[in-house]
Design an enzyme around this catalytic site. Structure first.
Site, PDB file in Angstrom:
ATOM      1  N   ASP A   1     -12.333   9.841   2.554  1.00  0.00           N
ATOM      2  CA  ASP A   1     -11.963   8.428   2.428  1.00  0.00           C
ATOM      3  C   ASP A   1     -12.324   7.673   3.700  1.00  0.00           C
ATOM      4  OD1 ASP A   1     -10.905   6.163   1.314  1.00  0.00           O
ATOM      5  OD2 ASP A   1      -8.817   6.700   1.640  1.00  0.00           O
TER       6      ASP A   1
ATOM      7  N   HIS B   1     -21.253   5.167   2.727  1.00  0.00           N
ATOM      8  CA  HIS B   1     -21.337   6.400   1.931  1.00  0.00           C
ATOM      9  C   HIS B   1     -22.451   7.306   2.469  1.00  0.00           C
ATOM     10  CE1 HIS B   1     -18.336   4.850  -0.671  1.00  0.00           C
ATOM     11  NE2 HIS B   1     -19.092   3.944  -1.248  1.00  0.00           N
TER      12      HIS B   1
ATOM     13  N   LEU C   1     -19.536  30.713   0.912  1.00  0.00           N
ATOM     14  CA  LEU C   1     -18.670  29.574   0.593  1.00  0.00           C
ATOM     15  C   LEU C   1     -18.965  29.035  -0.812  1.00  0.00           C
ATOM     16  CD1 LEU C   1     -16.772  27.210   1.751  1.00  0.00           C
ATOM     17  CD2 LEU C   1     -18.910  26.013   2.208  1.00  0.00           C
TER      18      LEU C   1
HETATM   19  C1  FPP Z   1     -14.072   6.927  -0.419  1.00  0.00           C
HETATM   20  O1  FPP Z   1     -14.260   5.967   0.593  1.00  0.00           O
HETATM   21  C2  FPP Z   1     -15.294   7.641  -0.661  1.00  0.00           C
HETATM   22  C3  FPP Z   1     -15.931   7.737  -1.862  1.00  0.00           C
HETATM   23  C4  FPP Z   1     -15.427   7.099  -3.085  1.00  0.00           C
HETATM   24  C5  FPP Z   1     -17.200   8.456  -1.998  1.00  0.00           C
HETATM   25  C6  FPP Z   1     -17.386   9.730  -1.224  1.00  0.00           C
HETATM   26  C7  FPP Z   1     -18.849  10.007  -1.179  1.00  0.00           C
HETATM   27  C8  FPP Z   1     -19.536  10.500  -0.128  1.00  0.00           C
HETATM   28  C9  FPP Z   1     -18.894  10.980   1.108  1.00  0.00           C
HETATM   29  C10 FPP Z   1     -21.033  10.570  -0.104  1.00  0.00           C
HETATM   30  C11 FPP Z   1     -21.779  11.475  -0.964  1.00  0.00           C
HETATM   31  C12 FPP Z   1     -21.113  12.717  -1.393  1.00  0.00           C
HETATM   32  C13 FPP Z   1     -21.721  13.930  -1.421  1.00  0.00           C
HETATM   33  C14 FPP Z   1     -20.959  15.097  -1.917  1.00  0.00           C
HETATM   34  C15 FPP Z   1     -23.087  14.151  -0.944  1.00  0.00           C
HETATM   35  P1  FPP Z   1     -14.018   4.426   0.252  1.00  0.00           P
HETATM   36  O2  FPP Z   1     -15.302   3.863  -0.208  1.00  0.00           O
HETATM   37  O3  FPP Z   1     -12.889   4.289  -0.717  1.00  0.00           O
HETATM   38  O4  FPP Z   1     -13.611   3.867   1.660  1.00  0.00           O
HETATM   39  P2  FPP Z   1     -12.633   2.653   1.972  1.00  0.00           P
HETATM   40  O5  FPP Z   1     -11.265   3.057   1.499  1.00  0.00           O
HETATM   41  O6  FPP Z   1     -12.716   2.513   3.447  1.00  0.00           O
HETATM   42  O7  FPP Z   1     -13.177   1.442   1.235  1.00  0.00           O
END
Ligand code: FPP
Length: 253
Positions: free
Chosen positions: A33, A50, A144
């Site tokens: 997050d 992301h 893993l």
């Molecule tokens: C939450 O942060 C994150 C996500 C919904 C996406 C997670 C995806 C990745 C880390 C990238 C790609 C994944 C892989 C497995 C290669 P948010 O967008 O809700 O952050 P915020 O709360 O600060 O808005």
């Protein structure tokens, strides 16, 4: 290697030495997050957050393998994330394709087994093809296991298990009295895997957000203010170090 990187490596090695090698959590699960906030702080579009989050995924998968964790589950996209703007959703799917394209060979060389959990029927076909291909390439690996939770929700996982068990019941394959906790666990996406010992949530939010609701019954929770794109091996080591100081009683005394 630059001076700062070298210092960081020495620092990581110091914490790693202090870990109890006999008490490394078998299964670590992470609610990734803070990508959006990371981007906003820099005046970037969310997709760049992301992308930086994807680099953190690379670091943490490598670190988990080095530490000897057997299962790592990463929450990449929830059943609720479809509410986001379509460009962001498409950007996330494209990032996943890019990640798999770039990483699958290295993951394979490092004996990592890829396993996607969630309802993949709603995932764009080009992404699904890449997922199946990556799972196939890595299926015999014994190091893993990397679970990537995609279109995953803990409640919908339980509904799915109810339906599967209900259909076995209706067809007479099982009897009502056969249903116990093991039967439910066997019908989850994580069937055959140990429950997460440690659940990590960065970015300052103190919620489980529909993640591994059944499996988290006795998980230790670890929260941090660090945003996911800034998450490094040292944070993972700190989480494990803190975990090792906890007294897990599983309801006993
Ligand atoms: C939450 O942060 C994150 C996500 C919904 C996406 C997670 C995806 C990745 C880390 C990238 C790609 C994944 C892989 C497995 C290669 P948010 O967008 O809700 O952050 P915020 O709360 O600060 O808005």
């Amino acid at each position: 290697m630059g001076f700062i990187k070298k210092r960081q490596k020495n620092f990581d090695e110091e914490i790693e030495k202090k870990l109890d090698k006999n008490n490394v959590p078998k299964h670590v699960a992470i609610i990734m997050d803070g990508n959006g906030r990371w981007a906003k702080k820099r005046g970037f579009i969310r997709t760049l957050g992301h992308r930086a989050g994807m680099e953190a995924v690379r670091r943490i998968v490598k670190a988990s393998s080095e530490i000897g964790i057997k299962y790592l589950t990463l929450y990449a996209f929830s059943t609720e994330n479809w509410k986001r703007p379509v460009d962001e959703v498409n950007g996330l799917m494209d990032l996943l394709i890019e990640y798999l394209g770039r990483e699958v060979n290295e993951l394979n060389e490092n004996n990592v087994k890829l396993n996607f959990i969630g309802d993949l029927s709603m995932i764009p076909e080009k992404c699904r093809i890449k997922i199946k291909e990556s799972e196939e390439i890595t299926k015999n690996n014994t190091g893993l296991t990397l679970n990537i939770a995609l279109n995953y929700g803990g409640r919908s996982e339980i509904v799915r298990a109810f339906k599967m068990i209900g259909s076995s019941l209706l067809s007479g394959k099982i009897d009502l009295n056969d249903i116990d906790e093991n039967v439910i666990a066997d019908n989850l996406y994580t069937s055959g895997q140990p429950d997460p010992d440690l659940i990590i949530r960065p970015s300052g939010e103190l919620r489980i957000s529909n993640f591994m609701l059944w499996q988290s019954a006795y998980s230790e929770l670890w929260f941090s203010d660090v945003l996911w794109p800034d998450f490094e091996k040292k944070h993972l080591l700190q989480a494990i170090f803190d975990y090792q100081k906890r007294n897990r009683r599983f309801g006993g005394i």
